[in-house]
Structure formats: structure tokens, C-alpha cells
Design a protein around this motif. Structure first.
Motif, short mmCIF file in Angstrom:
data_model
loop_
_atom_site.label_atom_id
_atom_site.label_comp_id
_atom_site.label_asym_id
_atom_site.label_seq_id
_atom_site.Cartn_x
_atom_site.Cartn_y
_atom_site.Cartn_z
N PRO A 143 0.85 -1.24 -0.03
CA PRO A 143 0.04 -0.04 -0.12
C PRO A 143 0.97 1.24 -0.13
O PRO A 143 2.07 1.40 0.67
N HIS A 144 0.32 2.31 -0.71
CA HIS A 144 1.05 3.48 -0.99
C HIS A 144 0.44 4.81 -1.10
O HIS A 144 -0.72 4.65 -1.69
N ARG A 145 0.89 5.82 -0.72
CA ARG A 145 0.40 7.22 -0.80
C ARG A 145 1.38 8.13 -1.73
O ARG A 145 2.57 8.17 -1.19
N THR A 146 0.93 8.62 -2.80
CA THR A 146 1.72 9.49 -3.50
C THR A 146 1.04 10.91 -3.27
O THR A 146 -0.13 11.25 -3.70
N LEU A 147 1.96 11.87 -2.76
CA LEU A 147 1.38 13.10 -2.49
C LEU A 147 1.98 14.00 -3.62
O LEU A 147 2.84 13.87 -4.25
N SER A 148 1.51 15.18 -4.02
CA SER A 148 1.74 15.96 -4.79
C SER A 148 2.36 17.34 -4.39
O SER A 148 1.25 18.07 -3.67
#
Ligand code: R5P
Length: 293
Positions: A143-148
């Protein structure tokens, strides 16, 4: 992240780790990570991690220098009984070799993705270089979260540049330049052909409708600086002043900074995903908001 969690800085990430601990109200772990005299890595985690959620903080520029200590620290906290082991890597290295361009090449983005996916339960990162891999899930099995950070760049431009024209130096940068521009700032995207590590060619669309504006280049990474330099050259040829250069990740390899200066680019503003003297924008709040969620 619950209040019983722990953040743990890999060497060089102490400032961000302390800010995350303070912002999240969790403990900043005491640890010793150093080299034995023979160059191998020594790890000792002094804070109790058994049964706790542990977040290792390690930005992954110059990843070859950092991966052994990161993997060994992740293994150590797991061995000591951590319940959940997360990696916060504001810059995720090894994303740019995303294909086999020449026969026999390794697709190293995939291999590093496998290594980190085996070591961690979760990954949080900012603007990973997604080009031929359309999604981080193509490379990371966890599981991962990519922020901008593109909105952070947009806010910086609004506060610091009058009458800006946001410019993406290549097609890949369109995602960042459009997100930074939002609904209120004009933007254009150039076309780039990379002929070598230090050699790029750039084509521009018709820029005459934007005459009189101050160009601001927006990209995810400044590495050799050649993309920014060539895009800036095309802008000045078209009659614009030297652009400001903004980027999320200040990788700055080799002579990049000197080359930018020599090309007449004085104004460079980067996010602090990688510590660098061009850092003008912070990502700590972005990370705290994401980790609270
Ligand atoms: C490209 O492919 C990236 O989005 C950047 O444009 C690139 O990494 C910049 O590299 P350099 O500074 O070496 O031209």
C-alpha cells in the motif's frame, strides 16, 4: 498514525523526522546508525518499538549510499517486534530507469521497488517520477500514498512572480505544471528529446500570446540541469526574460548548479524533499496532513 507511533530518522533526515514527530504528536526514536570501521552498517534502535507503528524517514536521493542502512534498519525494527513498518521517502529514487532502453539493461526501478516492498508494509512519497510506469502500483506491491507538491509550487509562484507564465519543459512535466497552474495561471508545455545524460533538445509551441509575462519553469526533478537550461534558452530566444526555475526535487548532480548560473538562470526555487540551498518551499505540512489521515 496513532499517538503510540514512532518516527525514526535515517541519517540526514533528522530535521524532517523531528518536525513529523512534533506535528503528529509521536515519539522521535533514539537510534544509532553508523559505519563499522570496515564500512559495514551498524544499527541500534534505543526506543522501544515492540507492538508499535514505526515510520522510517529517509529521502532517497543518492540512493546507493542510503539503501543498505535503510533496509537494515527496517529489518531491525521488524525483528524488534514493530507492528507496522512504514517508509516516508519524500524523494523516491530509482524511478527513472523505467524501461529497458538498450538490450541487456536492468529495469532497476522494478528491482528497487521489489526490495523496498519486501522490507516495508507501506510507502508514502511525493511526486514519484511516473512516466513509463503509469502508477506506483506497477512498481510497488505494498500500500502506498503519492502526494503532490505541485500546489505548493503554484502557491510559491502566486506569491513571488508577477504576471507569470508556467512552463513545463517536457511532456512528462505537464502533470506538475497544470496542477501548479490551477484554474488561474496560464501554462504551456514544451516537447523534449533526450539525446544523452547532458544533452537535450526542446521544441516550443507558439509563445507569442504570452509575450510580456515572466516565465517560470516547473519540473519534478532538476538533476543535471540540462532540461532547465535548454528550456530557458528557448524562452530567451523567443524574447522572454530568463525564467525562474522551480522543481519538486533538487537532485542537482555534478555541475548542475554552476551550469544553471552560467546559463544566466539566477532564480531557482525547489521544495525541501531533498535538502539543498535552493529550497524555498516546504513539504512538512503536506506530509503531516497525509500521515494524520
Ligand atoms: C524527466 O524526464 C524529468 O521530468 C526531468 O525533466 C529530468 O529528470 C531533468 O533532468 P536533467 O536536470 O538531468 O535534465
Amino acid at each position: 498514525m496513532d499517538a503510540a507511533g514512532v518516527v525514526l530518522a535515517l541519517p540526514g533526515n533528522e530535521r524532517l523526522s523531528a518536525a513529523l514527530a512534533a506535528g503528529l504528536g509521536v515519539e522521535d526514536a533514539a537510534r544509532v546508525i553508523r559505519r563499522f570501521p570496515d564500512g559495514e552498517t551498524y544499527v541500534r534502535v534505543e526506543t522501544t518499538v515492540e507492538g508499535r507503528d514505526v515510520t522510517l524517514v529517509c529521502t532517497l536521493d543518492r540512493a546507493d549510499d542510503k539503501l543498505p542502512a535503510l533496509l537494515l534498519t527496517a529489518a531491525t525494527v521488524r525483528d524488534l517486534g514493530a507492528r507496522h513498518v512504514r517508509l516516508v521517502a519524500p524523494y523516491l529514487g530509482y524511478m527513472r530507469q523505467d524501461d529497458r532502453f538498450l538490450p541487456g539493461e536492468g529495469v532497476t526501478s522494478r528491482y528497487v521497488g521489489r526490495l523496498l516492498s519486501a522490507a516495508f508494509d507501506e510507502l508514502v512519497t511525493i511526486d514519484p517520477h511516473l512516466h513509463r510506469h503509469a502508477r506506483l502500483a506497477d512498481v510497488y506491491a505494498i500500500p502506498h500514498r503519492t502526494l503532490s507538491a505541485a500546489p505548493v509550487i503554484g502557491d510559491w509562484v502566486r506569491a513571488n512572480v508577477a504576471e507569470p507564465l508556467l512552463v513545463g519543459p517536457d511532456e512528462e512535466s505537464a502533470q506538475w505544471v497544470r496542477a501548479a497552474a490551477g484554474a488561474d495561471l496560464p501554462c504551456v508545455v514544451f516537447t523534449k528529446t533526450r539525446r544523452g545524460d547532458h544533452d537535450v533538445a526542446i521544441e516550443t509551441p507558439d509563445l507569442t500570446p504570452h509575450a510580456g509575462r515572466t516565465p517560470v519553469l516547473v519540473d519534478d526533478v532538476i538533476s543535471t540541469g540540462r532540461t532547465m537550461i535548454e528550456a530557458a534558452r528557448r524562452l530567451t530566444e523567443a524574447g522572454f526574460p530568463a525564467p525562474a526555475c522551480t522543481a519538486v526535487h533538487a537532485v542537482f548532480s555534478g555541475d548542475a548548479q554552476a551550469a544553471l548560473r552560467a546559463a544566466g538562470i539566477e532564480r531557482v526555487a525547489t521544495c525541501d524533499t531533498i535538502a539543498h540551498d535552493t529550497n524555498a518551499m516546504g513539504v512538512t505540512d503536506l506530509l503531516i496532513r497525509a500521515l494524520r489521515g
